[in-house]
Write a protein that holds these residues in place. Structure first.
Motif, PDB file in Angstrom:
ATOM      1  N   LEU A  82       0.823  -1.207   0.000  1.00  0.00           N
ATOM      2  CA  LEU A  82       0.000   0.000   0.000  1.00  0.00           C
ATOM      3  C   LEU A  82       0.857   1.257   0.000  1.00  0.00           C
ATOM      4  CD1 LEU A  82      -3.022   0.648  -0.012  1.00  0.00           C
ATOM      5  CD2 LEU A  82      -2.917   0.848   2.485  1.00  0.00           C
ATOM      6  N   SER A  83       2.059   1.170   0.553  1.00  0.00           N
ATOM      7  CA  SER A  83       2.950   2.334   0.586  1.00  0.00           C
ATOM      8  C   SER A  83       3.337   2.794  -0.820  1.00  0.00           C
ATOM      9  CB  SER A  83       4.207   2.018   1.392  1.00  0.00           C
ATOM     10  OG  SER A  83       4.929   0.940   0.804  1.00  0.00           O
ATOM     11  N   ASP A  84       3.321   1.889  -1.802  1.00  0.00           N
ATOM     12  CA  ASP A  84       3.621   2.279  -3.181  1.00  0.00           C
ATOM     13  C   ASP A  84       2.584   3.265  -3.707  1.00  0.00           C
ATOM     14  OD1 ASP A  84       5.808   0.553  -3.202  1.00  0.00           O
ATOM     15  OD2 ASP A  84       4.599  -1.128  -3.908  1.00  0.00           O
ATOM     16  N   PHE A  85       1.343   3.060  -3.326  1.00  0.00           N
ATOM     17  CA  PHE A  85       0.279   3.949  -3.778  1.00  0.00           C
ATOM     18  C   PHE A  85       0.302   5.262  -2.998  1.00  0.00           C
ATOM     19  CE2 PHE A  85      -0.899  -0.406  -4.689  1.00  0.00           C
ATOM     20  CZ  PHE A  85      -1.136  -0.315  -6.049  1.00  0.00           C
ATOM     21  N   GLN A  86       0.779   5.207  -1.755  1.00  0.00           N
ATOM     22  CA  GLN A  86       0.975   6.445  -1.010  1.00  0.00           C
ATOM     23  C   GLN A  86       2.050   7.298  -1.679  1.00  0.00           C
ATOM     24  OE1 GLN A  86      -0.760   7.531   1.969  1.00  0.00           O
ATOM     25  NE2 GLN A  86       0.193   9.388   1.148  1.00  0.00           N
ATOM     26  N   ARG A  87       3.064   6.662  -2.193  1.00  0.00           N
ATOM     27  CA  ARG A  87       4.125   7.368  -2.925  1.00  0.00           C
ATOM     28  C   ARG A  87       3.558   8.102  -4.134  1.00  0.00           C
ATOM     29  NH1 ARG A  87       9.607   4.238  -4.882  1.00  0.00           N
ATOM     30  NH2 ARG A  87      10.317   5.659  -6.523  1.00  0.00           N
ATOM     31  N   LEU A  88       2.659   7.440  -4.852  1.00  0.00           N
ATOM     32  CA  LEU A  88       2.010   8.080  -5.991  1.00  0.00           C
ATOM     33  C   LEU A  88       1.138   9.246  -5.537  1.00  0.00           C
ATOM     34  CD1 LEU A  88       1.337   8.132  -9.020  1.00  0.00           C
ATOM     35  CD2 LEU A  88      -0.430   6.415  -8.562  1.00  0.00           C
ATOM     36  N   ALA A  89       0.415   9.055  -4.446  1.00  0.00           N
ATOM     37  CA  ALA A  89      -0.408  10.143  -3.904  1.00  0.00           C
ATOM     38  C   ALA A  89       0.451  11.347  -3.547  1.00  0.00           C
ATOM     39  CB  ALA A  89      -1.170   9.648  -2.677  1.00  0.00           C
ATOM     40  N   ASP A  90       1.591  11.084  -2.914  1.00  0.00           N
ATOM     41  CA  ASP A  90       2.490  12.171  -2.507  1.00  0.00           C
ATOM     42  C   ASP A  90       3.076  12.900  -3.713  1.00  0.00           C
ATOM     43  OD1 ASP A  90       2.019  11.433   0.100  1.00  0.00           O
ATOM     44  OD2 ASP A  90       3.879  10.296   0.320  1.00  0.00           O
ATOM     45  N   ALA A  91       3.245  12.199  -4.818  1.00  0.00           N
ATOM     46  CA  ALA A  91       3.795  12.837  -6.011  1.00  0.00           C
ATOM     47  C   ALA A  91       2.819  13.835  -6.616  1.00  0.00           C
ATOM     48  CB  ALA A  91       4.153  11.765  -7.046  1.00  0.00           C
ATOM     49  N   ILE A  92       1.549  13.471  -6.659  1.00  0.00           N
ATOM     50  CA  ILE A  92       0.537  14.296  -7.330  1.00  0.00           C
ATOM     51  C   ILE A  92       0.022  15.431  -6.457  1.00  0.00           C
ATOM     52  CG2 ILE A  92      -1.791  14.246  -8.329  1.00  0.00           C
ATOM     53  CD1 ILE A  92       0.329  13.012 -10.109  1.00  0.00           C
ATOM     54  N   THR A  93      -0.019  15.221  -5.139  1.00  0.00           N
ATOM     55  CA  THR A  93      -0.629  16.210  -4.243  1.00  0.00           C
ATOM     56  C   THR A  93      -0.030  17.608  -4.379  1.00  0.00           C
ATOM     57  OG1 THR A  93      -1.299  14.499  -2.667  1.00  0.00           O
ATOM     58  CG2 THR A  93      -1.128  16.755  -1.834  1.00  0.00           C
ATOM     59  N   PRO A  94       1.303  17.782  -4.482  1.00  0.00           N
ATOM     60  CA  PRO A  94       1.836  19.147  -4.655  1.00  0.00           C
ATOM     61  C   PRO A  94       1.334  19.834  -5.922  1.00  0.00           C
ATOM     62  CG  PRO A  94       3.577  17.653  -3.988  1.00  0.00           C
ATOM     63  CD  PRO A  94       2.391  16.803  -4.305  1.00  0.00           C
ATOM     64  N   LEU A  95       1.122  19.078  -6.990  1.00  0.00           N
ATOM     65  CA  LEU A  95       0.574  19.674  -8.212  1.00  0.00           C
ATOM     66  C   LEU A  95      -0.835  20.180  -7.968  1.00  0.00           C
ATOM     67  CD1 LEU A  95       1.748  17.140 -10.950  1.00  0.00           C
ATOM     68  CD2 LEU A  95       2.822  19.284 -10.251  1.00  0.00           C
ATOM     69  N   ARG A  96      -1.574  19.462  -7.154  1.00  0.00           N
ATOM     70  CA  ARG A  96      -2.939  19.906  -6.834  1.00  0.00           C
ATOM     71  C   ARG A  96      -2.905  21.218  -6.043  1.00  0.00           C
ATOM     72  NH1 ARG A  96      -6.993  17.202  -2.402  1.00  0.00           N
ATOM     73  NH2 ARG A  96      -8.845  18.404  -2.952  1.00  0.00           N
ATOM     74  N   ARG A  97      -1.954  21.313  -5.136  1.00  0.00           N
ATOM     75  CA  ARG A  97      -1.859  22.554  -4.354  1.00  0.00           C
ATOM     76  C   ARG A  97      -1.522  23.745  -5.244  1.00  0.00           C
ATOM     77  NH1 ARG A  97       1.703  19.436   0.112  1.00  0.00           N
ATOM     78  NH2 ARG A  97       0.005  18.482   1.304  1.00  0.00           N
ATOM     79  N   LEU A  98      -0.654  23.506  -6.227  1.00  0.00           N
ATOM     80  CA  LEU A  98      -0.329  24.573  -7.175  1.00  0.00           C
ATOM     81  C   LEU A  98      -1.574  25.000  -7.933  1.00  0.00           C
ATOM     82  CD1 LEU A  98       3.075  23.298  -8.553  1.00  0.00           C
ATOM     83  CD2 LEU A  98       2.706  25.448  -7.324  1.00  0.00           C
ATOM     84  N   GLN A  99      -2.417  24.023  -8.285  1.00  0.00           N
ATOM     85  CA  GLN A  99      -3.650  24.344  -9.010  1.00  0.00           C
ATOM     86  C   GLN A  99      -4.539  25.222  -8.133  1.00  0.00           C
ATOM     87  OE1 GLN A  99      -4.394  23.814 -11.990  1.00  0.00           O
ATOM     88  NE2 GLN A  99      -2.959  22.267 -12.684  1.00  0.00           N
ATOM     89  N   VAL A 100      -4.679  24.822  -6.864  1.00  0.00           N
ATOM     90  CA  VAL A 100      -5.527  25.602  -5.950  1.00  0.00           C
ATOM     91  C   VAL A 100      -4.992  27.010  -5.819  1.00  0.00           C
ATOM     92  CG1 VAL A 100      -6.314  25.793  -3.570  1.00  0.00           C
ATOM     93  CG2 VAL A 100      -6.307  23.549  -4.708  1.00  0.00           C
ATOM     94  N   LYS A 101      -3.668  27.142  -5.697  1.00  0.00           N
ATOM     95  CA  LYS A 101      -3.044  28.465  -5.563  1.00  0.00           C
ATOM     96  C   LYS A 101      -3.305  29.332  -6.788  1.00  0.00           C
ATOM     97  CE  LYS A 101       1.455  30.595  -4.624  1.00  0.00           C
ATOM     98  NZ  LYS A 101       2.887  30.332  -4.380  1.00  0.00           N
ATOM     99  N   ARG A 102      -3.197  28.713  -7.987  1.00  0.00           N
ATOM    100  CA  ARG A 102      -3.408  29.471  -9.215  1.00  0.00           C
ATOM    101  C   ARG A 102      -4.851  29.927  -9.353  1.00  0.00           C
ATOM    102  NH1 ARG A 102       0.559  31.690 -12.104  1.00  0.00           N
ATOM    103  NH2 ARG A 102      -0.906  31.687 -13.841  1.00  0.00           N
ATOM    104  N   ASN A 103      -5.773  29.052  -8.898  1.00  0.00           N
ATOM    105  CA  ASN A 103      -7.197  29.365  -9.049  1.00  0.00           C
ATOM    106  C   ASN A 103      -7.608  30.477  -8.090  1.00  0.00           C
ATOM    107  OD1 ASN A 103      -7.391  27.424 -10.982  1.00  0.00           O
ATOM    108  ND2 ASN A 103      -8.189  25.844  -9.636  1.00  0.00           N
TER     109      ASN A 103
END
Length: 436
Positions: free
Chosen positions: A415-436
């Motif tokens: 399951l930690s492998d999928f957490q790694r993927l989650a951690d990779a994408i989450t910062p991009l989401r924050r950038l999106q929120v900041k831009r919006n």
């Protein structure tokens, strides 16, 4: 699955594979992964061939292939191994079926016959069908699936069956006769969905329509029982989910159709008990070691508790991994309303928390865009970025103007492998929120 069996899976198995340090394999569905013991067996077989090529090709390889073909037939619950042939991959297999039925057919009287397939059919299969249609060999009728499912749709099985039924009716009305072929996935590729394949095969047959099942992802992933399913044609890869070296595919053809089947390459036709076997055995000089290593792959699966235990682990982990990602990102799983990932198996589709149109801005702000060529799509950017920056990869695709990923779970994942993927994408989401 017992606690002891469960303990046999996960990162403890990584040394049994050739993955480079730090690589997190979440895309097993695309190319498969071969254990080192299977690779070594393949290399031993290749050396046997090199020691005396004349003995190997003239006196040895046919019997060796007949043995592993028997093992493969048993895996698929095919009573007669002579109903199964080896091919390099599923693409070669469906080319053989489509060309034999449409291009090489003897009866060309009347208008071009109809072929029914679904909108999520594999792209290379669509390409073959479109080429056949362009040359007047058939008329295509695509059953358009609505994904995500409509709110009033109870499940994926009912949706795909209704769409296929409506498409068959339309084909009959427009051509005046039943289609010559129906094509359905056992498990589609993008998005990854397990089809109600028994229900669909029965429906086609009740309409008098031969059916080909594209089971490229099925063997080792879900149960494949040809004796119960009774398709006219069934193709599957052994290198995706059964740990066999690439490329190794199997094509089953019902006896009533075998004399009409031709391989993609016509060659000597010298070995085999039936015309079907003789046509497909020899397609030019080839290295058969990838087929012959199938026995070692089965031994590897048995060492993990058998194919049922492997499937149970993979399917459970895929459901848990998809749920983790959707929770971390505040999104959802495609067809997630269905209990325990009933229509997704060991591959799941999760919606990304990133808007399509403004995606490039996130990469620009994160200084990730400048190294990629102009014209690269946002989905391609994400895929390449994950591979470069996070040493992992998942297919990214557009569905109903939303971005999704497809994840795969295999015996070496946790399951930690999928957490790694989650951690990779989450910062991009924050950038999106900041831009919006």
């Amino acid at each position: 699955m017992s606690a002891a069996a469960a303990a046999a899976f996960g990162h403890a198995l990584l040394p049994k594979f050739a993955f480079e340090e730090g690589y997190c394999c979440l895309n097993h569905g695309s190319f498969g992964s071969t254990p080192l013991c299977v690779t070594r067996r393949q290399q031993e077989l290749a050396l046997q061939m090199e020691r005396c090529p004349d003995r190997w090709f003239r006196a040895q390889v046919y019997d060796e292939l007949a043995h592993v073909r028997g093992l493969a037939a048993a895996m698929m619950s095919v009573p007669d191994p002579d109903d199964v042939v080896f091919l390099t991959n599923a693409t070669h297999a469906f080319n053989a079926v489509v060309q034999s039925l449409l291009v090489w057919r003897l009866d060309r009287r009347g208008s071009a016959p109809a072929v029914v397939y679904t909108s999520v059919a594999y792209q290379s299969l669509k390409n073959v069908l479109k080429l056949a249609e362009e040359h007047g060999f058939c008329r295509l009728f695509e059953a358009a699936l609505q994904l995500p499912l409509p709110a009033d749709c109870p499940n994926f099985a009912s949706h795909v069956t209704e769409r296929v039924a409506a498409t068959i009716e339309r084909a009959v009305m427009e051509t005046g006769r039943a289609p010559v072929l129906g094509i359905v996935d056992h498990i589609s590729s993008i998005p990854a969905l397990v089809f109600p394949v028994q229900q669909l095969v029965d429906y086609f047959h009740n309409k008098g329509i031969p059916v080909m099942v594209d089971g490229a992802h099925a063997l080792g992933h879900v149960t494949v029982n040809i004796s119960e399913l009774k398709p006219d044609f069934y193709l599957t890869n052994a290198h995706k989910w059964m740990f066999v070296p690439r490329g190794c595919a199997l094509l089953y053809v019902d006896k009533q159709h075998q004399d009409a089947m031709y391989p993609p390459i016509i060659s000597h036709m010298e070995e085999g008990r039936t015309l079907f076997q003789r046509r497909f055995f020899d397609q030019g000089t080839s290295d058969y070691s990838h087929y012959l290593a199938l026995g070692q792959a089965l031994e590897f699966v048995d060492s993990l508790g058998g194919v049922a235990a492997v499937r149970e682990h993979n399917n459970k982990l895929a459901v848990e991994g998809a749920a983790l990602l959707a929770s971390e990102w505040g999104t959802d799983v495609l067809c997630g309303r269905e209990k325990n990932g009933a229509c997704s198996g060991a591959m799941m589709n999760v919606r990304l928390p990133l808007p399509v149109q403004r995606g490039y801005k996130a990469f620009k702000d994160a200084e990730l865009l400048e190294q990629w060529p102009k014209g690269t799509t946002y989905a391609e950017l994400l895929e390449r970025w994950l591979l470069r920056e996070w040493h992992t990869y998942v297919p990214v695709f557009l569905l109903n103007n939303e971005l999704y990923i497809r994840i795969s779970a295999q015996v070496f994942n946790e399951l930690s492998d999928f957490q790694r993927l989650a951690d990779a994408i989450t910062p991009l989401r924050r950038l999106q929120v900041k831009r919006n």
